[in-house]
Design a protein around this motif. Structure first.
Motif, PDB file in Angstrom:
ATOM      1  N   THR A 151      25.952  59.562  87.135  1.00  0.00           N
ATOM      2  CA  THR A 151      26.185  59.400  88.381  1.00  0.00           C
ATOM      3  C   THR A 151      25.246  60.066  89.298  1.00  0.00           C
ATOM      4  N   HIS A 152      23.458  59.657  88.860  1.00  0.00           N
ATOM      5  CA  HIS A 152      22.526  61.150  89.708  1.00  0.00           C
ATOM      6  C   HIS A 152      21.531  59.554  89.684  1.00  0.00           C
ATOM      7  N   PHE A 153      20.406  59.297  90.656  1.00  0.00           N
ATOM      8  CA  PHE A 153      19.698  58.239  91.039  1.00  0.00           C
ATOM      9  C   PHE A 153      18.741  58.056  89.824  1.00  0.00           C
ATOM     10  N   CYS A 154      18.313  58.627  89.155  1.00  0.00           N
ATOM     11  CA  CYS A 154      17.200  58.621  88.341  1.00  0.00           C
ATOM     12  C   CYS A 154      17.828  57.529  87.213  1.00  0.00           C
ATOM     13  N   ALA A 155      19.398  58.024  86.705  1.00  0.00           N
ATOM     14  CA  ALA A 155      19.897  57.501  85.620  1.00  0.00           C
ATOM     15  C   ALA A 155      20.437  55.729  85.529  1.00  0.00           C
ATOM     16  N   LEU A 156      20.049  55.504  87.494  1.00  0.00           N
ATOM     17  CA  LEU A 156      19.979  53.749  87.503  1.00  0.00           C
ATOM     18  C   LEU A 156      18.754  54.099  87.393  1.00  0.00           C
ATOM     19  N   TYR A 157      17.746  54.286  86.990  1.00  0.00           N
ATOM     20  CA  TYR A 157      16.869  53.986  86.696  1.00  0.00           C
ATOM     21  C   TYR A 157      16.612  53.876  85.105  1.00  0.00           C
ATOM     22  N   LEU A 159      18.928  52.909  83.016  1.00  0.00           N
ATOM     23  CA  LEU A 159      20.301  51.503  82.846  1.00  0.00           C
ATOM     24  C   LEU A 159      19.005  50.561  83.036  1.00  0.00           C
ATOM     25  N   LYS A 160      17.728  50.685  84.580  1.00  0.00           N
ATOM     26  CA  LYS A 160      17.255  49.547  84.603  1.00  0.00           C
ATOM     27  C   LYS A 160      16.300  49.553  83.063  1.00  0.00           C
ATOM     28  N   ARG A 161      15.535  50.496  82.604  1.00  0.00           N
ATOM     29  CA  ARG A 161      14.468  50.196  81.997  1.00  0.00           C
ATOM     30  C   ARG A 161      15.533  49.559  80.441  1.00  0.00           C
ATOM     31  N   ILE A 162      16.631  50.364  80.103  1.00  0.00           N
ATOM     32  CA  ILE A 162      17.126  49.915  78.407  1.00  0.00           C
ATOM     33  C   ILE A 162      17.734  48.604  79.018  1.00  0.00           C
ATOM     34  N   LEU A 163      18.152  47.529  80.042  1.00  0.00           N
ATOM     35  CA  LEU A 163      18.613  46.502  80.139  1.00  0.00           C
ATOM     36  C   LEU A 163      16.917  45.468  80.082  1.00  0.00           C
ATOM     37  N   GLU A 164      15.880  45.561  81.022  1.00  0.00           N
ATOM     38  CA  GLU A 164      14.517  45.449  80.206  1.00  0.00           C
ATOM     39  C   GLU A 164      14.586  45.276  78.674  1.00  0.00           C
ATOM     40  N   THR A 165      14.749  46.356  77.975  1.00  0.00           N
ATOM     41  CA  THR A 165      14.100  46.526  77.364  1.00  0.00           C
ATOM     42  C   THR A 165      15.056  45.432  76.262  1.00  0.00           C
ATOM     43  N   VAL A 166      16.231  45.766  76.487  1.00  0.00           N
ATOM     44  CA  VAL A 166      17.398  44.307  75.374  1.00  0.00           C
ATOM     45  C   VAL A 166      16.887  43.090  76.174  1.00  0.00           C
ATOM     46  N   HIS A 167      16.722  42.827  76.949  1.00  0.00           N
ATOM     47  CA  HIS A 167      16.187  41.737  77.534  1.00  0.00           C
ATOM     48  C   HIS A 167      14.434  41.400  76.465  1.00  0.00           C
ATOM     49  N   VAL A 168      13.722  42.154  76.705  1.00  0.00           N
ATOM     50  CA  VAL A 168      12.467  41.400  75.963  1.00  0.00           C
ATOM     51  C   VAL A 168      12.359  41.920  74.434  1.00  0.00           C
ATOM     52  N   LEU A 169      13.233  42.207  73.900  1.00  0.00           N
ATOM     53  CA  LEU A 169      13.419  42.380  72.558  1.00  0.00           C
ATOM     54  C   LEU A 169      14.149  41.248  72.039  1.00  0.00           C
ATOM     55  N   ARG A 170      15.215  40.436  72.912  1.00  0.00           N
ATOM     56  CA  ARG A 170      16.772  39.545  72.290  1.00  0.00           C
ATOM     57  C   ARG A 170      15.414  38.398  72.397  1.00  0.00           C
TER      58      ARG A 170
ATOM     59  N   ILE B  15      17.656  48.885  93.254  1.00  0.00           N
ATOM     60  CA  ILE B  15      17.505  48.920  91.873  1.00  0.00           C
ATOM     61  C   ILE B  15      17.224  47.675  90.956  1.00  0.00           C
ATOM     62  N   PHE B  16      18.370  46.801  90.918  1.00  0.00           N
ATOM     63  CA  PHE B  16      18.891  46.204  90.141  1.00  0.00           C
ATOM     64  C   PHE B  16      18.332  44.286  90.956  1.00  0.00           C
ATOM     65  N   THR B  17      18.762  43.692  91.406  1.00  0.00           N
ATOM     66  CA  THR B  17      18.572  42.346  92.313  1.00  0.00           C
ATOM     67  C   THR B  17      16.866  42.195  91.592  1.00  0.00           C
ATOM     68  N   ARG B  18      16.201  42.530  91.771  1.00  0.00           N
ATOM     69  CA  ARG B  18      14.488  42.123  91.337  1.00  0.00           C
ATOM     70  C   ARG B  18      15.139  42.949  89.699  1.00  0.00           C
ATOM     71  N   ALA B  19      15.501  43.373  88.877  1.00  0.00           N
ATOM     72  CA  ALA B  19      14.788  43.709  87.793  1.00  0.00           C
ATOM     73  C   ALA B  19      15.042  42.065  86.513  1.00  0.00           C
ATOM     74  N   VAL B  20      14.437  42.479  85.555  1.00  0.00           N
ATOM     75  CA  VAL B  20      14.996  41.490  84.497  1.00  0.00           C
ATOM     76  C   VAL B  20      16.076  42.287  83.714  1.00  0.00           C
ATOM     77  N   MET B  21      16.885  41.235  83.404  1.00  0.00           N
ATOM     78  CA  MET B  21      18.124  42.292  82.454  1.00  0.00           C
ATOM     79  C   MET B  21      18.854  40.787  81.818  1.00  0.00           C
ATOM     80  N   PRO B  22      19.722  41.118  80.633  1.00  0.00           N
ATOM     81  CA  PRO B  22      19.851  39.940  79.786  1.00  0.00           C
ATOM     82  C   PRO B  22      21.342  39.033  80.408  1.00  0.00           C
ATOM     83  N   GLU B  23      20.864  37.581  80.390  1.00  0.00           N
ATOM     84  CA  GLU B  23      21.812  36.722  80.575  1.00  0.00           C
ATOM     85  C   GLU B  23      24.130  37.466  81.240  1.00  0.00           C
ATOM     86  N   GLU B  24      24.315  37.944  80.097  1.00  0.00           N
ATOM     87  CA  GLU B  24      25.432  38.637  80.199  1.00  0.00           C
ATOM     88  C   GLU B  24      25.530  40.038  81.650  1.00  0.00           C
TER      89      GLU B  24
END
Lengths: 263, 120
Positions: A151-157, A159-170, B15-24
């Protein structure tokens, strides 16, 4: 066998602590659990009492050197029946260079885990923080992803990066089917405004994907690896142990719902 | 400028509104961000095979321009044109063509002096 990657593209947010303690709590609850350490730091191996430099055969032999199957490196964690470890190695840090000419290198771990189908109920993969071939292998080999979020600000980024990685890999790899099972908040401090706000806002934004259970900041979680024990052995009555036990139950129910519902 | 307000200074949603993320993971009703079209490799038009050794072009000799015909001028000028061939004052390499226009007057004066001298 279900496979669960634990990853976040930020270091120090509780990935290994979550992997080790979840694996221990699930095994103590009766599941057959394999913990696979593919983080070059090998802290999951360390946290269960093995010295990475002296562990002998490791996931490096399986994934990089070759000629060794994952069965040959698995060792049981004696204090908890049903918990096994595939140890990591510091040598995995060079895996990107060592494997750069290997075809289908993203699916090496997935190929090894196929051999174990039926031996375990759950395989938990402790992934490195940086975007590397080992992280990609962990995600490709997994059905589900659990993201610990400090629960720190940088950890949110992170999270954002790993979600992007999952999206791209899939999108790019047909063999990658991993889906996000949820986020677990770690290092939570109720008295700190920043921690409370991140907790509330993440739940507002991601809804049920954020687990109800959260892991509070607790020095005992940092002490347990020094004894080479998970919390359930190190201090069974501590709050952190209760939180990981609650998380293991919540996770078990969620994975069951995801595998049945497929949504 | 320092801020004494404690807590989060940037909302999580920002931070997340414009992020690229999986559908789920994407909250219901939130549109995925517009992504740039994936770069498709463009097929290049077939090109003729390269010559192994390119023979350098030999510069062709310029076509020699026709020699300009002498202008029709005064009778004396015509005589000068013909007379210079036999002029004893002119040395090799110093024919009329090598002379500039400025030197032409000197040549004419020398010619006239030669005629007068010859007549005398």
């Amino acid at each position: 066998m279900k496979t669960l990657a634990i990853a976040n593209q930020k270091g120090g947010c509780g990935k290994t602590t979550t992997a080790v303690n979840l694996a221990a709590c699930l095994a103590a609850g009766g599941d057959r659990v394999l913990l696979v350490d593919i983080d070059p730091q090998s802290h999951a191996t360390l946290a269960l009492g093995w010295e990475p430099a002296e562990v002998g055969r490791s996931m490096h032999d399986v994934l990089v050197k070759g000629g060794v199957s994952i069965r040959q490196v698995i060792r049981p964690y004696e204090p908890i029946k049903g918990l096994d470890l595939a140890p990591g190695s510091l040598l995995l840090s060079a895996a990107d260079l060592d494997l750069h000419e290997v075809p289908a290198k993203e699916g090496l771990l997935a190929g090894q885990l196929e051999q174990l189908d039926g031996d375990y109920d759950l395989c938990i993969i402790d992934c490195p923080a940086h975007l590397s071939l080992m992280l990609v292998n962990g995600l490709v080999a997994s059905e589900y992803l659990l993201v610990p979020v400090q629960t720190h600000f940088c950890a949110l980024y992170g999270l954002k990066r790993i979600l992007e990685t999952v999206h791209v890999l899939r999108r790019r790899l047909d063999c990658c089917k991993v889906r996000v099972a949820g986020m677990i908040l770690t290092f939570v401090e109720e008295k700190i405004a920043l921690s409370r706000q991140i907790q509330e806002q993440l739940k507002d934004f991601f809804g049920e994907l954020v687990f109800d259970t959260c892991i509070h900041r607790n020095i005992r979680l940092a002490e347990a690896p020094s004894a080479g024990q998970p919390m359930i052995i190190f201090d069974p009555k501590d709050k952190a142990t209760a939180q990981y036990q609650a998380l293991s139950q919540e996770l078990r129910a969620r994975l069951q719902a995801l595998s049945v519902g497929g949504t | 400028m320092s801020s004494k307000r404690s807590g989060l200074h940037k909302p999580v949603a920002a931070i997340f509104t414009r992020a690229v993320m999986p559908e789920e993971v994407r909250p219901a009703g939130m549109e995925p961000p517009v992504q740039p079209a994936p770069q498709v490799p463009v097929e290049k038009a077939p090109q003729p095979p390269k010559e192994k050794e390119r023979v350098p072009e030999v510069p062709q000799a310029r076509p020699q321009r026709p020699r300009p015909r002498p202008r029709k001028g005064s009778k004396i000028a015509q005589q000068v044109q013909h007379a210079t061939i036999q002029l004893p004052l002119l040395r090799p390499g110093h024919g009329p063509q090598e002379h500039t226009q400025a030197g032409l007057g000197r040549l004419v004066r020398a010619f006239l002096g030669w005629i007068k001298g010859g007549q005398g």
